[in-house]
Design a protein around this motif. Structure first.
Motif, PDB file in Angstrom:
ATOM      1  N   ILE A   1       0.798  -1.227   0.000  1.00 33.05           N
ATOM      2  CA  ILE A   1       0.000   0.000   0.000  1.00 33.05           C
ATOM      3  C   ILE A   1       0.828   1.272   0.000  1.00 33.05           C
ATOM      4  CG2 ILE A   1      -1.896  -1.193   1.141  1.00 33.05           C
ATOM      5  CD1 ILE A   1      -1.162   0.185   3.741  1.00 33.05           C
ATOM      6  N   GLY A   2       2.156   1.148  -0.058  1.00 30.83           N
ATOM      7  CA  GLY A   2       3.008   2.318  -0.032  1.00 30.83           C
ATOM      8  C   GLY A   2       3.391   2.703   1.389  1.00 30.83           C
ATOM      9  N   PRO A   3       4.512   3.410   1.541  1.00 34.38           N
ATOM     10  CA  PRO A   3       5.017   3.723   2.886  1.00 34.38           C
ATOM     11  C   PRO A   3       4.131   4.651   3.695  1.00 34.38           C
ATOM     12  CG  PRO A   3       6.317   4.856   1.208  1.00 34.38           C
ATOM     13  CD  PRO A   3       5.433   3.882   0.490  1.00 34.38           C
ATOM     14  N   GLY A   4       3.447   5.587   3.022  1.00 34.55           N
ATOM     15  CA  GLY A   4       2.611   6.529   3.769  1.00 34.55           C
ATOM     16  C   GLY A   4       1.460   5.864   4.477  1.00 34.55           C
ATOM     17  N   TRP A   5       0.673   5.100   3.731  1.00 31.99           N
ATOM     18  CA  TRP A   5      -0.459   4.400   4.337  1.00 31.99           C
ATOM     19  C   TRP A   5       0.012   3.340   5.324  1.00 31.99           C
ATOM     20  CZ3 TRP A   5      -5.229   5.236   5.380  1.00 31.99           C
ATOM     21  CH2 TRP A   5      -5.991   6.091   4.590  1.00 31.99           C
ATOM     22  N   ALA A   6       1.129   2.665   5.031  1.00 30.87           N
ATOM     23  CA  ALA A   6       1.633   1.635   5.944  1.00 30.87           C
ATOM     24  C   ALA A   6       2.005   2.256   7.291  1.00 30.87           C
ATOM     25  CB  ALA A   6       2.840   0.938   5.329  1.00 30.87           C
ATOM     26  N   ARG A   7       2.726   3.357   7.258  1.00 33.15           N
ATOM     27  CA  ARG A   7       3.107   4.002   8.516  1.00 33.15           C
ATOM     28  C   ARG A   7       1.882   4.541   9.252  1.00 33.15           C
ATOM     29  NH1 ARG A   7       9.086   6.495   8.089  1.00 33.15           N
ATOM     30  NH2 ARG A   7       9.912   5.075   6.521  1.00 33.15           N
ATOM     31  N   ARG A   8       0.939   5.068   8.493  1.00 32.93           N
ATOM     32  CA  ARG A   8      -0.287   5.558   9.134  1.00 32.93           C
ATOM     33  C   ARG A   8      -1.007   4.421   9.849  1.00 32.93           C
ATOM     34  NH1 ARG A   8      -5.120   9.337   6.565  1.00 32.93           N
ATOM     35  NH2 ARG A   8      -6.769   8.684   8.015  1.00 32.93           N
ATOM     36  N   MET A   9      -1.163   3.278   9.188  1.00 35.27           N
ATOM     37  CA  MET A   9      -1.841   2.155   9.829  1.00 35.27           C
ATOM     38  C   MET A   9      -1.096   1.688  11.066  1.00 35.27           C
ATOM     39  SD  MET A   9      -3.297  -0.229   6.707  1.00 35.27           S
ATOM     40  CE  MET A   9      -4.037  -1.404   7.882  1.00 35.27           C
ATOM     41  N   SER A  10       0.234   1.579  10.975  1.00 33.89           N
ATOM     42  CA  SER A  10       1.012   1.054  12.099  1.00 33.89           C
ATOM     43  C   SER A  10       1.120   2.043  13.244  1.00 33.89           C
ATOM     44  CB  SER A  10       2.414   0.661  11.621  1.00 33.89           C
ATOM     45  OG  SER A  10       2.361  -0.455  10.765  1.00 33.89           O
ATOM     46  N   PHE A  11       1.200   3.340  12.934  1.00 30.64           N
ATOM     47  CA  PHE A  11       1.328   4.337  13.997  1.00 30.64           C
ATOM     48  C   PHE A  11      -0.003   4.590  14.710  1.00 30.64           C
ATOM     49  CE2 PHE A  11       5.033   6.666  11.629  1.00 30.64           C
ATOM     50  CZ  PHE A  11       5.847   5.568  11.854  1.00 30.64           C
ATOM     51  N   THR A  12      -1.093   4.620  13.955  1.00 29.31           N
ATOM     52  CA  THR A  12      -2.388   4.981  14.548  1.00 29.31           C
ATOM     53  C   THR A  12      -3.179   3.786  15.043  1.00 29.31           C
ATOM     54  OG1 THR A  12      -3.624   4.843  12.465  1.00 29.31           O
ATOM     55  CG2 THR A  12      -2.554   6.958  12.979  1.00 29.31           C
TER      56      THR A  12
END
Length: 254
Positions: A149-160
């Motif tokens: 899903i790309g780094p932006g969405w991946a980090r958003r899912m994992s951080f939030t």
């Protein structure tokens, strides 16, 4: 006693159903060990050309059994790590289709990500709650999720830890298709049969080529994830409080 894992081989397609619906198919030790053993056996069977993984409603898989984790701590984690069922899905030579029927959270999301691609029910929801619960991912999450899903969405899912529904999952590329809930299994089995109609050795070779390119760019990252997960002990006293917080935040049973 209900079997925690159901395996139904239909010609060249093997259907695996995680079968602890009362616990949203969380990975008890019996399920983790059974899943690992069955995956290895099916992968070694030349007659099986495709594996389909799904869950008994209402969930796909909630990941680690947090009650067992809170109760047994390191012993539970060590046993699940030894079973290696989460990472193993993504290491098979046989093509794997994920039929996501409900919640795929944390370790359950890692199992889904180990599949070659996902078909989702309209009821499917996805979340990475590792950080919220207080356990580091060790099944490939930090590498496989951004690959999908790309780094932006991946980090958003994992951080939030926020929940992604089926429609959003389709838009960001986490799943390839969303279908009506009652038609999910039929659709996944139809697609699996299309795959199985090809030559088995050619299929494995095509998958091996894809995997070789993926491994060339992710090998060191997977190693770092595994090392950090193994070296970072969870705060056992905080696990139950974290679990309750995640349940309230996501309004779903983990």
């Amino acid at each position: 006693m209900t079997e925690p894992l159901l395996v139904d081989v239909r010609g060249a397609v093997a259907l695996m159903t995680l079968n602890r619906p009362e616990a949203r198919n969380a990975l008890s030790l019996d399920l983790a060990r059974g899943l690992s053993s069955a995956l290895r056996q099916l992968d070694a069977d030349a007659g099986v050309r495709v594996i389909v993984i799904t869950g008994a409603d209402p969930a796909f898989c909630a990941g680690l059994d947090l009650k067992s984790l809170a109760a047994d701590g390191p012993a539970y984690l060590e046993a699940v790590h030894e079973a290696n069922c989460i990472r193993l899905v993504g290491e098979l030579a046989t093509p794997v289709v994920g039929a996501v029927n409900g919640a795929a959270f944390t370790g359950g999301l890692e199992i889904a990500l180990g599949c070659d691609f996902l078909i989702a029910s309209e009821r499917a929801v996805f979340a990475d709650t590792h950080a919220r619960v207080g356990v580091l991912p060790g099944g490939g999450m930090t590498v496989r999720l951004p690959d999908r899903i790309g780094p932006g969405w991946a980090r958003r899912m994992s951080f939030t830890g926020e929940v992604v529904d089926a429609d959003l999952a389709l838009r960001i590329g986490l799943v390839t298709e969303v279908v009506a809930h009652d038609g999910l299994l039929d659709r996944a089995m139809d697609v699996a049969q299309w795959i199985a109609d090809a030559d088995g050795e050619i299929l494995r070779s095509v998958k091996r080529i894809y995997d070789a390119g993926w491994d060339a760019t992710t090998g060191s990252a997977l190693a770092v994830e595994g090392e950090l997960a193994a070296a970072t002990a969870p705060d056992w006293e905080a696990l139950e409080a974290n679990r309750q917080h995640v349940m309230l935040r996501n309004r779903t049973q983990l």
